[in-house]
Design an enzyme around this catalytic site. Structure first.
Site, PDB file in Angstrom:
ATOM      1  N   THR A 172     156.133  81.847  -5.400  1.00  0.00           N
ATOM      2  CA  THR A 172     155.439  81.087  -6.436  1.00  0.00           C
ATOM      3  C   THR A 172     154.134  81.783  -6.796  1.00  0.00           C
ATOM      4  O   THR A 172     153.610  82.589  -6.028  1.00  0.00           O
ATOM      5  CB  THR A 172     155.095  79.655  -5.964  1.00  0.00           C
ATOM      6  OG1 THR A 172     154.222  79.741  -4.826  1.00  0.00           O
ATOM      7  CG2 THR A 172     156.341  78.875  -5.597  1.00  0.00           C
ATOM      8  N   ILE A 173     153.621  81.455  -7.975  1.00  0.00           N
ATOM      9  CA  ILE A 173     152.242  81.771  -8.314  1.00  0.00           C
ATOM     10  C   ILE A 173     151.447  80.501  -8.030  1.00  0.00           C
ATOM     11  O   ILE A 173     151.853  79.400  -8.417  1.00  0.00           O
ATOM     12  CB  ILE A 173     152.084  82.214  -9.793  1.00  0.00           C
ATOM     13  CG1 ILE A 173     150.601  82.518 -10.105  1.00  0.00           C
ATOM     14  CG2 ILE A 173     152.673  81.234 -10.781  1.00  0.00           C
ATOM     15  CD1 ILE A 173     150.373  83.119 -11.487  1.00  0.00           C
ATOM     16  N   SER A 174     150.347  80.630  -7.308  1.00  0.00           N
ATOM     17  CA  SER A 174     149.544  79.463  -6.948  1.00  0.00           C
ATOM     18  C   SER A 174     148.960  78.799  -8.188  1.00  0.00           C
ATOM     19  O   SER A 174     148.832  79.407  -9.259  1.00  0.00           O
ATOM     20  CB  SER A 174     148.402  79.875  -6.014  1.00  0.00           C
ATOM     21  OG  SER A 174     148.892  80.342  -4.784  1.00  0.00           O
ATOM     22  N   HIS A 221     156.015  91.690  -0.168  1.00  0.00           N
ATOM     23  CA  HIS A 221     157.196  92.170   0.548  1.00  0.00           C
ATOM     24  C   HIS A 221     158.471  92.185  -0.281  1.00  0.00           C
ATOM     25  O   HIS A 221     159.500  92.686   0.174  1.00  0.00           O
ATOM     26  CB  HIS A 221     157.406  91.371   1.839  1.00  0.00           C
ATOM     27  CG  HIS A 221     157.832  89.949   1.617  1.00  0.00           C
ATOM     28  ND1 HIS A 221     156.940  88.919   1.477  1.00  0.00           N
ATOM     29  CD2 HIS A 221     159.059  89.401   1.524  1.00  0.00           C
ATOM     30  CE1 HIS A 221     157.607  87.785   1.320  1.00  0.00           C
ATOM     31  NE2 HIS A 221     158.892  88.049   1.334  1.00  0.00           N
ATOM     32  N   ASP A 239     154.951  94.680   4.370  1.00  0.00           N
ATOM     33  CA  ASP A 239     154.748  93.460   5.147  1.00  0.00           C
ATOM     34  C   ASP A 239     153.265  93.120   5.163  1.00  0.00           C
ATOM     35  O   ASP A 239     152.479  93.736   5.888  1.00  0.00           O
ATOM     36  CB  ASP A 239     155.267  93.676   6.577  1.00  0.00           C
ATOM     37  CG  ASP A 239     155.270  92.396   7.404  1.00  0.00           C
ATOM     38  OD1 ASP A 239     154.583  91.435   7.018  1.00  0.00           O
ATOM     39  OD2 ASP A 239     155.952  92.366   8.441  1.00  0.00           O
ATOM     40  N   THR A 299     155.950  85.421   5.169  1.00  0.00           N
ATOM     41  CA  THR A 299     157.139  85.815   5.922  1.00  0.00           C
ATOM     42  C   THR A 299     157.583  87.206   5.486  1.00  0.00           C
ATOM     43  O   THR A 299     156.849  87.934   4.818  1.00  0.00           O
ATOM     44  CB  THR A 299     158.245  84.765   5.704  1.00  0.00           C
ATOM     45  OG1 THR A 299     159.374  85.102   6.509  1.00  0.00           O
ATOM     46  CG2 THR A 299     158.689  84.665   4.253  1.00  0.00           C
TER      47      THR A 299
END
Length: 231
Positions: free
Chosen positions: A60-62, A120, A152, A225
């Site tokens: 998502t874009i915040s 990532h 990462d 993640t």
């Protein structure tokens, strides 16, 4: 309330955040004004909504108010010549805002400023580069003042550090030691931490290398993640 900051245009969105007290600095308002959020979202008709939006690949874009909070919090460390890391750089929006905050036409150190975005998901990295070019930042990419890489983010990018400021756009289950180590002395990180219950932490490293972690407010972010676990 933050969700009331939605605007019909980029300028109206930023003005509403200023009226709500989320943006208090002229520098942050000016930088966000220079970055058109429409260039960094999937759906143009919701570009100026003050809400998080899907950008594909489980990312998502915040919401704009969270980007504004981050910029305001990191502002004391966002000066010409600074090095900044954006972890989970997604569409590239905050990289663009951070870059603008490091630019001052009257300060020759602006040319030494560096913003690194690490994400990532390679497809998002490629898309973010396209977005930055659409927003007029192709020369900064070509000259290495903005660098977007696939990797990462939990491990940071030590070879380009240390960083005066680090922003993390996804929630780490615990404080990532590697990112704290890559903070400059002095330096500051803005990071969501937690799993079910999450908080934004302000992580400060002083000139002597002493680290202070200060919880700021509760949030809900997607997890920080790796690609295999992204859904």
């Amino acid at each position: 309330m933050a969700w009331r900051c939605t605007g019909a245009t980029n300028a109206e969105l930023i003005a509403n955040m200023a009226k709500a007290g989320i943006i208090s600095s002229d520098r942050v308002a000016a930088a966000m004004t220079k970055v058109n959020r429409m260039n960094y979202v999937r759906f143009a008709n919701t570009a100026y909504e003050d809400s998080p939006q899907p950008i594909g690949h489980g990312a998502t874009i915040s919401a704009p108010h969270m980007h504004a909070h981050a910029a305001e919090n990191l502002l004391p460390f966002l000066k010409p010549g600074a090095r900044v890391l954006d972890v989970g750089s997604g569409s590239g929006y905050l990289v663009a805002v951070l870059y603008q905050l490091l630019q001052d036409p009257s300060d020759p150190r602006s040319n030494d400023s560096r913003v690194v975005g690490i994400e990532h998901i390679p497809e998002l990295v490629d898309w973010s580069i396209e977005n930055l070019k659409k927003d007029g930042l192709g020369p900064a990419l070509d000259e290495g003042r903005i660098k977007m890489i696939a990797g990462d983010g939990r491990k940071g990018l030590p070879e380009d550090g240390p960083y005066d400021a680090i922003h993390v756009g996804a929630a780490a289950p615990t404080m990532p030691k590697a990112l704290v180590e890559q903070l400059a002395s002095p330096g500051r990180m803005f990071i969501p931490v937690g799993t079910y219950a999450q908080q934004i932490f302000q992580v400060d490293k002083d000139a002597n290398g002493n680290v202070t972690e200060t919880p700021l407010f509760d949030v809900m972010y997607v997890p920080l993640t790796d690609r295999d676990k992204q859904s």
